[in-house]
Design a protein around this motif. Structure first.
Motif, PDB file in Angstrom:
ATOM      1  N   ARG A 187       5.366  -2.135  -4.779  1.00  0.00           N
ATOM      2  CA  ARG A 187       3.992  -2.189  -5.285  1.00  0.00           C
ATOM      3  C   ARG A 187       3.486  -0.786  -5.621  1.00  0.00           C
ATOM      4  N   GLU A 188       3.022  -0.599  -6.829  1.00  0.00           N
ATOM      5  CA  GLU A 188       2.511   0.702  -7.264  1.00  0.00           C
ATOM      6  C   GLU A 188       0.995   0.737  -7.118  1.00  0.00           C
ATOM      7  N   THR A 189       0.484   1.846  -6.594  1.00  0.00           N
ATOM      8  CA  THR A 189      -0.956   2.019  -6.410  1.00  0.00           C
ATOM      9  C   THR A 189      -1.401   3.309  -7.092  1.00  0.00           C
ATOM     10  N   THR A 190      -2.693   3.385  -7.387  1.00  0.00           N
ATOM     11  CA  THR A 190      -3.243   4.601  -7.971  1.00  0.00           C
ATOM     12  C   THR A 190      -3.352   5.657  -6.878  1.00  0.00           C
ATOM     13  N   ARG A 191      -3.534   6.881  -7.297  1.00  0.00           N
ATOM     14  CA  ARG A 191      -3.643   7.972  -6.323  1.00  0.00           C
ATOM     15  C   ARG A 191      -4.863   7.766  -5.427  1.00  0.00           C
ATOM     16  N   GLU A 192      -5.955   7.276  -6.024  1.00  0.00           N
ATOM     17  CA  GLU A 192      -7.153   7.040  -5.222  1.00  0.00           C
ATOM     18  C   GLU A 192      -6.907   5.983  -4.146  1.00  0.00           C
ATOM     19  N   GLU A 193      -6.218   4.901  -4.541  1.00  0.00           N
ATOM     20  CA  GLU A 193      -5.906   3.860  -3.557  1.00  0.00           C
ATOM     21  C   GLU A 193      -4.954   4.401  -2.487  1.00  0.00           C
ATOM     22  N   ARG A 194      -3.996   5.185  -2.923  1.00  0.00           N
ATOM     23  CA  ARG A 194      -3.024   5.732  -1.991  1.00  0.00           C
ATOM     24  C   ARG A 194      -3.696   6.632  -0.955  1.00  0.00           C
ATOM     25  N   SER A 216       3.026   5.487   8.158  1.00  0.00           N
ATOM     26  CA  SER A 216       3.778   5.327   6.910  1.00  0.00           C
ATOM     27  C   SER A 216       2.897   4.757   5.805  1.00  0.00           C
ATOM     28  N   LEU A 217       3.160   5.199   4.587  1.00  0.00           N
ATOM     29  CA  LEU A 217       2.508   4.645   3.401  1.00  0.00           C
ATOM     30  C   LEU A 217       3.446   3.712   2.642  1.00  0.00           C
ATOM     31  N   THR A 218       4.550   3.331   3.262  1.00  0.00           N
ATOM     32  CA  THR A 218       5.503   2.433   2.615  1.00  0.00           C
ATOM     33  C   THR A 218       4.954   1.014   2.617  1.00  0.00           C
ATOM     34  N   PRO A 219       4.753   0.389   1.451  1.00  0.00           N
ATOM     35  CA  PRO A 219       4.226  -0.979   1.427  1.00  0.00           C
ATOM     36  C   PRO A 219       5.238  -1.965   1.996  1.00  0.00           C
ATOM     37  N   ARG A 220       4.786  -2.829   2.891  1.00  0.00           N
ATOM     38  CA  ARG A 220       5.632  -3.883   3.455  1.00  0.00           C
ATOM     39  C   ARG A 220       4.826  -5.161   3.508  1.00  0.00           C
ATOM     40  N   GLY A 221       5.372  -6.230   2.944  1.00  0.00           N
ATOM     41  CA  GLY A 221       4.648  -7.493   2.930  1.00  0.00           C
ATOM     42  C   GLY A 221       3.329  -7.333   2.200  1.00  0.00           C
ATOM     43  N   GLN A 222       2.242  -7.700   2.861  1.00  0.00           N
ATOM     44  CA  GLN A 222       0.907  -7.561   2.286  1.00  0.00           C
ATOM     45  C   GLN A 222       0.248  -6.238   2.652  1.00  0.00           C
ATOM     46  N   ALA A 223       0.894  -5.437   3.510  1.00  0.00           N
ATOM     47  CA  ALA A 223       0.306  -4.180   3.962  1.00  0.00           C
ATOM     48  C   ALA A 223       0.714  -3.040   3.042  1.00  0.00           C
ATOM     49  N   LEU A 224      -0.251  -2.195   2.703  1.00  0.00           N
ATOM     50  CA  LEU A 224       0.027  -1.022   1.869  1.00  0.00           C
ATOM     51  C   LEU A 224       0.459   0.167   2.718  1.00  0.00           C
ATOM     52  N   GLY A 225       0.290   0.086   4.015  1.00  0.00           N
ATOM     53  CA  GLY A 225       0.684   1.137   4.942  1.00  0.00           C
ATOM     54  C   GLY A 225       0.605   0.591   6.348  1.00  0.00           C
ATOM     55  N   TYR A 226       1.165   1.318   7.310  1.00  0.00           N
ATOM     56  CA  TYR A 226       1.123   0.832   8.690  1.00  0.00           C
ATOM     57  C   TYR A 226       1.337   1.992   9.653  1.00  0.00           C
ATOM     58  N   VAL A 227       0.982   1.737  10.901  1.00  0.00           N
ATOM     59  CA  VAL A 227       1.200   2.697  11.990  1.00  0.00           C
ATOM     60  C   VAL A 227       2.169   2.056  12.972  1.00  0.00           C
ATOM     61  N   ARG A 228       3.264   2.738  13.242  1.00  0.00           N
ATOM     62  CA  ARG A 228       4.216   2.259  14.245  1.00  0.00           C
ATOM     63  C   ARG A 228       3.886   2.934  15.578  1.00  0.00           C
ATOM     64  N   HIS A 229       3.759   2.114  16.614  1.00  0.00           N
ATOM     65  CA  HIS A 229       3.434   2.631  17.939  1.00  0.00           C
ATOM     66  C   HIS A 229       4.685   2.678  18.809  1.00  0.00           C
ATOM     67  N   ILE A 244      -0.219  15.954   4.104  1.00  0.00           N
ATOM     68  CA  ILE A 244       1.165  15.744   4.556  1.00  0.00           C
ATOM     69  C   ILE A 244       1.607  14.311   4.293  1.00  0.00           C
ATOM     70  N   LEU A 245       0.743  13.357   4.620  1.00  0.00           N
ATOM     71  CA  LEU A 245       1.112  11.942   4.526  1.00  0.00           C
ATOM     72  C   LEU A 245       1.302  11.510   3.078  1.00  0.00           C
ATOM     73  N   VAL A 246       0.409  11.943   2.183  1.00  0.00           N
ATOM     74  CA  VAL A 246       0.523  11.548   0.778  1.00  0.00           C
ATOM     75  C   VAL A 246       1.763  12.159   0.145  1.00  0.00           C
ATOM     76  N   GLN A 247       2.091  13.381   0.517  1.00  0.00           N
ATOM     77  CA  GLN A 247       3.232  14.068  -0.077  1.00  0.00           C
ATOM     78  C   GLN A 247       4.559  13.516   0.450  1.00  0.00           C
ATOM     79  N   GLU A 248       4.654  13.244   1.750  1.00  0.00           N
ATOM     80  CA  GLU A 248       5.930  12.861   2.354  1.00  0.00           C
ATOM     81  C   GLU A 248       6.042  11.362   2.625  1.00  0.00           C
ATOM     82  N   GLU A 249       4.966  10.607   2.479  1.00  0.00           N
ATOM     83  CA  GLU A 249       4.914   9.151   2.690  1.00  0.00           C
ATOM     84  C   GLU A 249       5.001   8.733   4.149  1.00  0.00           C
ATOM     85  N   THR A 250       5.583   9.563   5.004  1.00  0.00           N
ATOM     86  CA  THR A 250       5.641   9.246   6.428  1.00  0.00           C
ATOM     87  C   THR A 250       5.213  10.467   7.233  1.00  0.00           C
TER      88      THR A 250
END
Length: 505
Positions: A327-334, A360-373, A479-485
């Motif tokens: 899924r591709e998003t705009t920079r503003e959405e990202r 992470s900003l990696t889209p998975r399922g319906q989520a555009l990003g997530y936090v792993r604990h 950092i997050l936008v540039q490296e995605e994680t």
């Protein structure tokens, strides 16, 4: 020489044909008769086919016996359920001992619990343990719009079980009905004669007809995810004598299940299934099997012949949140998604230091990003403080959007649903300002008022916590936008905090 039944069919067909010609000859209109004959023949063959499906679906086409290789040792994560089931099965194995003590043989065992916890596997292992024939069916197979078909299939099911036991020269048979709430639901008591009521009545009759002195003893094992929906007549002693809870596995059980499914999969030497078991809190056995299978698929994609720890980590994410999407998003959405996830992560680190493993900003399922604990210890009791912390972490994303952008987005919908569910737990556990109160004693308006009061108060506290870290958002966002994680260690480094593990070392 051809038998009379074959000649009878030919004579009947010939008679009908001659009769039709005779009626036409004497002037009787033929079309109504032909139409009626065709409709009657269609109904006859349709009814016969419907009724004849019973034996095929649960008998000849279904499994006749349990696989001989499946035993209780092949089922992980259900030690208590296996122990209770084995105790119940001893009544079938030790027939002479129970006869001397005058013990009535068990007629039915009900397995209840969440989906994917291994209820069907336990039934098959029970058949193997008792050396019984095994016949299985699903509750949905017995419900039809044609009256009497379901009851007929119940009779055929038990008949097939006895037949299979006789063929295999066994003294017992296990009949397994999955999703029994499909035919065993509560009757409305309104006097209406419905098809599934007749099917349930037939099942009750068959269970009552299981006598201890029969040469072939039949044990009915049923499974359901919703025990509360079953009819009381089915649950009483003498029908289902044992109710066994099959719960989600704990950490030790999850590790056992993972090792069972890793037997045919080559693993790297540094792979830790203990770590995977810690990361999969709340997973069922079916989900754990899927984790191992998806990890093998990841290794296949990269043309490797062994599974790595990274494969297992990605598989956990996929089973938990869905497949990675393009899924591709705009920079503003990202950037907005990044701020939202950072809000969750910063709140988690504020309330539970060292708990974040990755953002992470990696889209998975319906989520555009997530936090792993980081994995939590298995817990079954929660204090008010723990539940409030969970709510504030869930609200952290929306609070961060308000702090940075001045308003929320639709990305907070799932967070609000999670927070509302936890608020319900707070109220029903007597931890709210309402005190100890039965949930049904509250009106919708009182529910809404108390829910809003709790969430508004915790949202205000969340905003205060995040405002104190306002200057960290821009640095972390870059950092997050540039490296995605963003790893948990780097997050804590930017926040000027250390995890408990690193502090201890």
């Amino acid at each position: 020489m051809r038998n009379w039944r074959t000649y009878g069919k030919e004579i009947a067909i010939g008679f009908v044909f001659v009769l039709l010609l005779f009626l036409i000859y004497i002037g009787v209109p033929a079309m109504p008769i032909v139409t009626f004959a065709m409709v009657a023949a269609a109904l006859f063959f349709l009814t016969k086919a419907r009724g004849g499906m019973a034996v095929g679906s649960v008998g000849r086409k279904g499994p006749a016996k349990a696989p001989q290789f499946l035993s209780f040792e092949d089922i992980g994560g259900q030690e208590q359920a296996k122990k209770e089931l084995v105790e119940a099965l001893e009544f079938m194995v030790k027939r002479e001992e129970i006869r001397k003590l005058g013990i009535r043989p068990l007629k039915g065992i009900l397995l209840t619990g969440p989906p994917g916890t291994g209820k069907t596997l336990l039934a098959k292992a029970a058949a193997h343990y008792t050396q019984s024939a095994f016949v299985a069916a699903s509750g949905s197979e017995f419900v039809e719009m044609y009256v009497g078909v379901g009851a007929s299939r119940i009779r055929d099911l038990f008949k097939e079980a006895r037949s299979q036991a006789a063929k295999l020269k066994r003294h017992s048979a296990v009949v397994f009905i999955d999703e029994i709430d499909g035919i065993g639901g509560k009757r409305d008591g309104g006097g209406q004669h419905r098809e599934y009521d007749q099917t349930l009545n037939q099942l009750l009759t068959e269970m009552d007809g299981i006598q201890g002195d029969e040469s072939i003893r039949i044990l009915l094992i049923a499974a359901t995810n919703r025990k509360e929906l079953l009819d009381p007549a089915l649950l009483r002693p003498g029908r289902f004598d044992r109710h066994i809870q099959v719960d989600l596995p704990d950490k030790k059980g999850r590790e056992h299940i993972l090792r069972l499914h890793a037997r045919n999969k080559p693993l790297e030497e540094d792979v830790s299934l203990v770590r995977v078991a810690e990361e999969t809190f709340g997973f069922s056995g079916a989900q754990l099997e899927s984790v191992m299978n998806e990890a093998a698929i990841y290794a296949l994609r990269e043309d490797r012949d062994r599974l790595s720890q990274s494969d297992l980590t990605q598989a956990v994410d996929k089973v938990m949140m869905g497949e990675r999407t393009d899924r591709e998003t705009t920079r503003e959405e990202r950037e907005r998604v990044a701020m939202h996830e950072l809000g969750h992560a910063i709140m988690a680190e504020t309330l539970r230091p060292g708990s974040v493993a990755q953002v992470s900003l990696t889209p998975r399922g319906q989520a555009l990003g997530y936090v792993r604990h980081h994995p939590r210890a298995d817990s079954y009791l929660y204090t008010k403080q723990t539940l409030e912390d969970q709510i504030m972490i869930a609200l952290g994303g929306a609070a961060a959007e308000e702090l940075i952008y001045g308003g929320r987005s639709t990305g907070s919908r799932g967070d609000f649903e999670q927070a509302t569910d936890i608020v319900r737990t707070l109220i029903e556990s007597g931890m709210s300002e309402l005190g100890i109160i039965h949930p049904q004693a509250l009106t919708k308006e009182e529910w809404a008022r108390e829910n809003a009061s709790i969430l508004d108060g915790l949202m205000e506290r969340t905003r205060e916590y995040l405002s104190a870290s306002r200057d960290k958002f821009d640095q972390l966002l870059s950092i997050l936008v540039q490296e995605e994680t963003l790893s948990g260690d780097r997050l804590r480094e930017c926040l000027g905090k250390t995890s408990p593990d690193s502090a201890a070392s």
